[in-house]
Design an enzyme around this catalytic site. Structure first.
Site, PDB file in Angstrom:
ATOM      1  N   THR A  16       0.825  -1.209   0.000  1.00  0.00           N
ATOM      2  CA  THR A  16       0.000   0.000   0.000  1.00  0.00           C
ATOM      3  C   THR A  16       0.861   1.263   0.000  1.00  0.00           C
ATOM      4  OG1 THR A  16      -0.122   0.142   2.421  1.00  0.00           O
ATOM      5  CG2 THR A  16      -1.791  -1.201   1.304  1.00  0.00           C
ATOM      6  N   ASP A  17       0.198   2.360  -0.340  1.00  0.00           N
ATOM      7  CA  ASP A  17       0.854   3.661  -0.251  1.00  0.00           C
ATOM      8  C   ASP A  17       0.586   4.258   1.131  1.00  0.00           C
ATOM      9  OD1 ASP A  17      -1.763   4.676  -0.307  1.00  0.00           O
ATOM     10  OD2 ASP A  17      -1.630   5.289  -2.412  1.00  0.00           O
ATOM     11  N   GLN A  18       0.975   5.500   1.323  1.00  0.00           N
ATOM     12  CA  GLN A  18       0.832   6.147   2.624  1.00  0.00           C
ATOM     13  C   GLN A  18      -0.628   6.249   3.075  1.00  0.00           C
ATOM     14  OE1 GLN A  18       2.637   9.999   2.726  1.00  0.00           O
ATOM     15  NE2 GLN A  18       2.530  10.158   4.947  1.00  0.00           N
TER      16      GLN A  18
END
Length: 158
Positions: A16-18
């Site tokens: 996942t991203d932030q």
């Protein structure tokens, strides 16, 4: 072609991203999991094919995004073999997020990958007839294989 396998996994934090949303390239990794599980369920592994001199390289990939997955979502990859030719094959995928309450899954992605057969030098080669026949038999089974819930089966979750 009717035969379909299902592969289960959970979204890992590293995917996942932030904001906790799955990075788009990870869907291709999940398709590879589905493709590998499909081949194994059909009776061979990628390692078996390589020992037989069959090398498969992705020549084309298409992805249509419908919704996003997030960290810890339970994902199911449905994989089928949609075409087998003299030099390659095409797999179709439907990636879904399972509803934690048991409702209808949400389609996240529909994708395809086309693979070509290559020789040891990486040059295009003809798919051996016995491998082609085996894949066609596997693709035409009239059943759906549900993923096992243990780690030794087709489940990549937990």
């Amino acid at each position: 072609m009717a035969f379909e396998t299902t592969s289960e996994l959970r979204v890992r934090y590293a995917e996942t991203d932030q904001m906790g949303v799955v990075y788009h390239a990870n869907y291709l990794v999940w398709c590879e999991i589905g493709r590998t599980d499909f081949i194994r369920t059909a009776g061979k592994s990628y390692a078996d094919l390589e020992r037989e001199g069959v090398r498969l390289a992705v020549s084309e990939a298409t992805i249509r995004f419908h919704a996003s997955a997030r960290y810890d979502d339970r994902i199911v990859v449905h994989t089928s073999l949609s075409a087998v030719g003299s030099r390659g094959m095409t797999f179709a995928y439907r990636v879904e997020r399972m509803d934690p309450a048991g409702g209808t899954p949400t389609v996240l992605v529909r994708a395809t990958t086309s693979l070509v057969c290559t020789n040891d030098q990486g040059r295009l080669a003809t798919l051996p007839r016995e491998v082609r026949d085996w894949l066609e038999r596997a693709a035409n089974r009239n059943e759906v294989n549900q993923a096992d819930t243990n780690r030794g089966g087709l489940s990549h979750a937990d």
